[in-house]
Design a protein around this motif. Structure first.
Motif, PDB file in Angstrom:
ATOM      1  N   HIS A  16     -75.618 -48.423  45.421  1.00  0.00           N
ATOM      2  CA  HIS A  16     -75.740 -46.985  45.824  1.00  0.00           C
ATOM      3  C   HIS A  16     -77.187 -46.628  46.046  1.00  0.00           C
ATOM      4  O   HIS A  16     -78.104 -46.980  45.484  1.00  0.00           O
ATOM      5  CB  HIS A  16     -75.346 -46.319  44.527  1.00  0.00           C
ATOM      6  CG  HIS A  16     -75.500 -44.633  44.899  1.00  0.00           C
ATOM      7  ND1 HIS A  16     -74.747 -43.704  44.545  1.00  0.00           N
ATOM      8  CD2 HIS A  16     -76.750 -44.064  45.453  1.00  0.00           C
ATOM      9  CE1 HIS A  16     -75.086 -42.607  44.779  1.00  0.00           C
ATOM     10  NE2 HIS A  16     -76.343 -42.559  45.375  1.00  0.00           N
ATOM     11  N   HIS A  18     -79.861 -44.600  49.189  1.00  0.00           N
ATOM     12  CA  HIS A  18     -80.020 -43.812  50.727  1.00  0.00           C
ATOM     13  C   HIS A  18     -80.694 -44.779  51.506  1.00  0.00           C
ATOM     14  O   HIS A  18     -82.071 -44.679  51.043  1.00  0.00           O
ATOM     15  CB  HIS A  18     -80.375 -42.445  49.887  1.00  0.00           C
ATOM     16  CG  HIS A  18     -79.526 -41.842  49.173  1.00  0.00           C
ATOM     17  ND1 HIS A  18     -78.678 -40.731  49.561  1.00  0.00           N
ATOM     18  CD2 HIS A  18     -79.439 -41.947  47.648  1.00  0.00           C
ATOM     19  CE1 HIS A  18     -78.102 -40.315  48.388  1.00  0.00           C
ATOM     20  NE2 HIS A  18     -78.358 -40.885  47.377  1.00  0.00           N
ATOM     21  N   MET A  42     -75.207 -44.566  51.244  1.00  0.00           N
ATOM     22  CA  MET A  42     -74.847 -43.207  51.227  1.00  0.00           C
ATOM     23  C   MET A  42     -74.861 -42.606  52.485  1.00  0.00           C
ATOM     24  O   MET A  42     -75.562 -42.724  53.273  1.00  0.00           O
ATOM     25  CB  MET A  42     -75.816 -42.581  50.312  1.00  0.00           C
ATOM     26  CG  MET A  42     -75.619 -42.872  48.900  1.00  0.00           C
ATOM     27  SD  MET A  42     -73.992 -42.380  48.372  1.00  0.00           S
ATOM     28  CE  MET A  42     -73.200 -44.104  47.888  1.00  0.00           C
ATOM     29  N   HIS A 177     -74.167 -43.246  39.272  1.00  0.00           N
ATOM     30  CA  HIS A 177     -75.448 -42.683  38.742  1.00  0.00           C
ATOM     31  C   HIS A 177     -75.109 -41.901  37.548  1.00  0.00           C
ATOM     32  O   HIS A 177     -75.575 -40.685  37.311  1.00  0.00           O
ATOM     33  CB  HIS A 177     -76.506 -41.975  39.698  1.00  0.00           C
ATOM     34  CG  HIS A 177     -75.887 -41.055  40.556  1.00  0.00           C
ATOM     35  ND1 HIS A 177     -74.862 -39.951  39.985  1.00  0.00           N
ATOM     36  CD2 HIS A 177     -76.064 -40.864  41.900  1.00  0.00           C
ATOM     37  CE1 HIS A 177     -74.742 -39.403  40.962  1.00  0.00           C
ATOM     38  NE2 HIS A 177     -75.206 -39.610  42.233  1.00  0.00           N
ATOM     39  N   ASP A 250     -79.707 -45.958  43.390  1.00  0.00           N
ATOM     40  CA  ASP A 250     -79.668 -44.486  44.084  1.00  0.00           C
ATOM     41  C   ASP A 250     -80.992 -44.187  44.454  1.00  0.00           C
ATOM     42  O   ASP A 250     -81.796 -43.125  44.555  1.00  0.00           O
ATOM     43  CB  ASP A 250     -79.199 -43.582  43.018  1.00  0.00           C
ATOM     44  CG  ASP A 250     -79.145 -41.646  43.472  1.00  0.00           C
ATOM     45  OD1 ASP A 250     -78.979 -42.013  44.660  1.00  0.00           O
ATOM     46  OD2 ASP A 250     -79.177 -40.853  42.741  1.00  0.00           O
TER      47      ASP A 250
HETATM   48 ZN    ZN Z   1     -77.392 -40.797  45.617  1.00  0.00          ZN
END
Ligand code: ZN
Ligand code: DOR
Length: 347
Positions: A16, A18, A42, A177, A250
């Motif tokens: 995961h 970004h 993402m 998350h 994340d």
């Molecule tokens: Zn995220």
């Protein structure tokens, strides 16, 4: 150097992350690619990546930003909306463009305005995903204004996740998350089709770390860190060896100015020292022998992908995390800024 001072594991993946786009993508991607062989990317760009064509184009932009000589594979996700075309999603998955689909409840977080407004509306789509074996990644927070922000994950389990897993028992779901004991419990009482990712920040920080002695915007992300009992439950789950828990950073970069603001953005840029951060936790929990499962084995097993053949080595040597880095020509503050971590990625 004794065995306890060095650890070699299969190269990990980030399930995961970004990566953003444009100049930000160019400057943050090398941090991720330095450690991780693959990453679930993402789709919450602006506009979001809602179909196969835009995912294929985004994947090309990511591949163009990989530093020469680095082996990194982006795994793309489809941002689900109320109007996702099931055929486009299925074709994208069949052709290897999509590895998963991402469910953002509308307005839950950054760039989620086009997310799903009513879970029941996408039940036919979830049925199709279940039939086609497409993994569903879920941002598990309710968005109702009357629900306290610290309760939004636990509420989501009862209002949405339990019904989804009940109605679609063969659907593979990643509860992303996770931040609460309730989420850990829900995963533990479910079968093998539900797994969860855990970030480094939720293993290190509780809500006091964000709010006591001054408000620390660089400790703010969504879902927000909870009280200490939850952090301890997450540490226990991550280091338990249970294959339903695996690594997902994340990492969510926002420029310093956007974080240090009267209305600061949610997101922690943890990519620069992510594996060192996790390794520190596993060492503190006397569970270094379980780091490889969490970081490199459980994720591929859940997604049905091979384990990476390459390895990485971490050594018990201090590494200083810079107070500031740069991205897109501006300052950006990494997780652990100004701290010294006890483990260093050496190869
Ligand atoms: Zn995220
Ligand atoms: O803190 C977060 N930041 N949580 C999310 O769900 C989104 C992310 C972002 O994109 O900035």
């Amino acid at each position: 150097m004794s065995a306890a001072d060095s650890i070699t594991i299969a190269r990990p993946d980030d399930w995961h992350v970004h990566l953003r786009d444009g100049a930000m993508l160019r400057d943050v991607l090398p941090w991720t690619a330095r450690q991780f062989a693959r990453a679930i990317v993402m789709p919450n760009l602006s506009p979001p990546v809602t179909d196969m064509a835009s995912a294929a184009a985004y994947r090309e932009r990511i591949i163009a930003a990989i530093p020469p000589g680095i082996d990194f594979t982006p795994l793309m996700t489809c941002y689900l909306t109320d109007d996702t075309d099931p055929d486009d999603l299925a074709r994208g998955a069949a052709e290897g463009v999509f590895t998963a689909a991402k469910l953002y409840p509308a307005n839950a977080t950054t760039n989620s305005a086009r997310g799903v407004s009513d879970m029941r509306r996408i039940y036919p789509l979830l049925g199709r995903m279940e039939a086609e074996g497409i993994v569903l990644c879920v941002h598990g927070e309710v968005t109702d204004a009357q629900v306290d922000v610290f309760d939004r994950e636990a509420e989501f389990i009862e209002c949405h996740l339990r019904p989804i897993t009940h109605n679609f028992p063969r659907l593979k779901v990643v509860f992303e998350h996770i931040t609460t004991q309730e989420a850990v419990n829900f995963v533990l009482e479910s079968g093998g089709n539900l797994a969860a990712t855990i970030t480094p920040q939720h293993l290190h920080l509780n809500r006091n770390a964000m709010l006591v002695g001054g408000i620390r915007p660089h400790a703010y992300c969504l879902p927000v860190a909870k009280r200490e009992a939850h952090r301890l439950a997450l540490r226990k789950a991550a280091t338990s060896g249970d294959p339903r828990f695996f690594l997902g950073t994340d990492s969510a970069p926002h420029l310093r100015a956007a974080k240090e603001s009267a209305c600061g953005c949610a997101g922690i840029f943890n990519a620069p020292f992510a594996i060192e951060s996790y390794c520190t936790v596993f060492d503190e929990e006397r569970a270094l022998d379980r780091l490889e499962g969490f970081a490199s084995l459980h994720g591929p097993a859940f997604y049905g992908l091979p384990v990476n053949r390459a390895t990485i080595t971490l050594e018990r040597r201090e590494v200083e995390v810079p107070a500031m880095l740069s991205a897109a020509g501006e300052g950006i503050v990494p997780f652990h800024a100004g701290e010294t971590l006890g483990w260093r990625l050496v190869s």
